[in-house]
Design an enzyme around this catalytic site. Sequence first.
Site, PDB file in Angstrom:
ATOM      1  N   GLU A 174      10.774 -13.652 -22.270  1.00 47.69           N
ATOM      2  CA  GLU A 174      11.351 -12.301 -22.330  1.00 47.69           C
ATOM      3  C   GLU A 174      12.619 -12.278 -23.191  1.00 47.69           C
ATOM      4  OE1 GLU A 174      11.439 -10.529 -18.355  1.00 47.69           O
ATOM      5  OE2 GLU A 174       9.255 -10.432 -18.371  1.00 47.69           O
ATOM      6  N   GLU A 219       2.512 -13.141 -17.573  1.00 46.23           N
ATOM      7  CA  GLU A 219       3.041 -12.636 -16.293  1.00 46.23           C
ATOM      8  C   GLU A 219       2.338 -11.318 -16.009  1.00 46.23           C
ATOM      9  OE1 GLU A 219       7.313 -12.495 -15.670  1.00 46.23           O
ATOM     10  OE2 GLU A 219       7.585 -14.355 -16.806  1.00 46.23           O
TER      11      GLU A 219
HETATM   12  O1  AHR Z   1       8.438 -12.774 -12.135  1.00 49.41           O
HETATM   13  C1  AHR Z   1       9.742 -12.334 -11.954  1.00 49.41           C
HETATM   14  C2  AHR Z   1      10.460 -12.072 -13.275  1.00 49.41           C
HETATM   15  O2  AHR Z   1       9.840 -11.032 -13.959  1.00 49.41           O
HETATM   16  C3  AHR Z   1      10.438 -13.199 -14.272  1.00 49.41           C
HETATM   17  O3  AHR Z   1      11.420 -14.145 -14.027  1.00 49.41           O
HETATM   18  C4  AHR Z   1      10.678 -12.504 -15.563  1.00 49.41           C
HETATM   19  O4  AHR Z   1      10.113 -13.163 -16.671  1.00 49.41           O
HETATM   20  C5  AHR Z   1      10.081 -11.123 -15.354  1.00 49.41           C
HETATM   21  O5  AHR Z   1      10.928 -10.114 -15.731  1.00 49.41           O
END
Ligand code: AHR
Length: 530
Positions: free
Chosen positions: A206, A338
């Site tokens: 990110e 994610e």
């Molecule tokens: O999964 C929780 C958080 O969500 C992670 O650390 C981040 O990459 C995302 O914003």
Amino acid sequence: MKKLTTAALILAMLAAGAAIAQNAAAPATDPVTSVDVTVDLSRPGAPIARQIYGHFAEHLGRGIYEGVWVGPDSKIPNVRGYRTDVVNALKRLQVPVIRWPGGCFADLYHWRDGIGPRSQRPTRINVHWGGVTDNNSFGTHEFMDFAELVGAEAYVSGNIGSLSPFEMSQWVEYITSAEDATLANERRKNGRDKPWNLKYWGIGNETWGCGGNMRPQMAAAENARYMAFVNAPRAMGMIKVASGASGNLDKWHDYKAFTEEMMKNGGPTFGDHMEALSYHYYAMPPDLAPKGPATDFNEEGWAKQLHYTLDIDRQLKDVIAIMDRHDPKKQTALYVDEWGAWYQPEKGSTPGFLYQQNTLRDAQVAALSFNIFHRYTDRIKMANIAQMINVLQAIILTDKEKMILTPTYHAFDMYRPFMEATPYPASTSAAAYKFGDITLPLIDVSAARGKDGKLYLAIVNTDPKRAVRVRTNLTGKAASGQILASDRMDAHNSFDNPNALVPRPFRGEMVDGRLVVQMPPMGVAVVAVD
Ligand code: AHR
């Protein structure tokens, strides 16, 4: 305020109690509806990468500590420090890949904190997640050994927020070198002779947010710089993953512009081409609006959550169109590294630990997401649920020595035959589930030929009220598999009742040689057609 008589008060309280009790129960069942499903067996797609069933495990809350690692001296049964129950549950799922150590945690992580004798490792503050201390007893050796133990590929997210390219290249060399060289010898001294097989390396996490607040141009330039210096021995075939966009923050972050810039400056036309680009999306209200509860929600909470889930389809279409323009030969893979449902944390849980329960609704979130990923297999080669244990949409929850498998775990388990299967396009007749201004497909399906040669059909009934008769064009003699269903929208497993919601055997019938499946409200089913 109007004064209530005692009798009126009692009646009002009873009514309120009934309303609460009914909150997550499904509304009364409506008559059966029919939906036609047509699978086009003449148009096989690219195989479904097994890594689409991947996981993400961050140093966050009880995700690593307690969830995976209890240490070799723990009273909780363990294999060299890893909890035995968790290791067995992960092995059963044939977990293909695990991403570690973050997430936002990754971008403040220094790998040297997590090597050498555990008693001598520094204790650091986990600033992103609750400000708690991390004694670094789980580091590179523990992660790489864990991945090996459960049979998963290792995906390490490197820190480009605050670690230099030189330090990052040393970390990769420490893990992967077979030479008689200083870093490899340090690894040997720390207990690991052979190099580990490091399959994926994340260039940051990110970068647009917790990984450095970079504008798209800067993120693309930084990615190109780190890519140049971070290399494993060529024979290992390590894939470097560029940190891509997120679909959750429309007001602040334009996922299309970010993807465009990453592809323009790192795609196949650019020297050392980008082998993979990531994308993140959480099924939750947009732009950081307040989240709903994980349990005890009403039908609005059900419908909205499925709507958020399906929104990734629109985003993926956009992202893939941009990638296709820059990379028509599809040399850069898209990793949704994610994804998952994000709710309010469980009442009484530690702030910042993102611990939430997991219900039948989450099994639907998982199944609908898998079905979407199966539709873009020529581009999507990995997806990692956030997160594996005790955090967000977890497949496993633990409470000290107890462990439960969540409905999401069961969805992963039921979908196992789809790993490396060959998908086929499937369409459904236009029936919808509607709630307020939300309209969703009533039935969502995915069809694929498994590695065992069988044809598999996954079916999701999104409606909490209607049973659906699903008529397919699939021919055969019989169809059997499993279903996850309940009459409660928030059916879930608890430490007192770990098997409240588990898959049950399920059969489709052959009517005039065609498969017909009776789907109960909210059911998620996978059947094999013989
Ligand atoms: O999964 C929780 C958080 O969500 C992670 O650390 C981040 O990459 C995302 O914003």
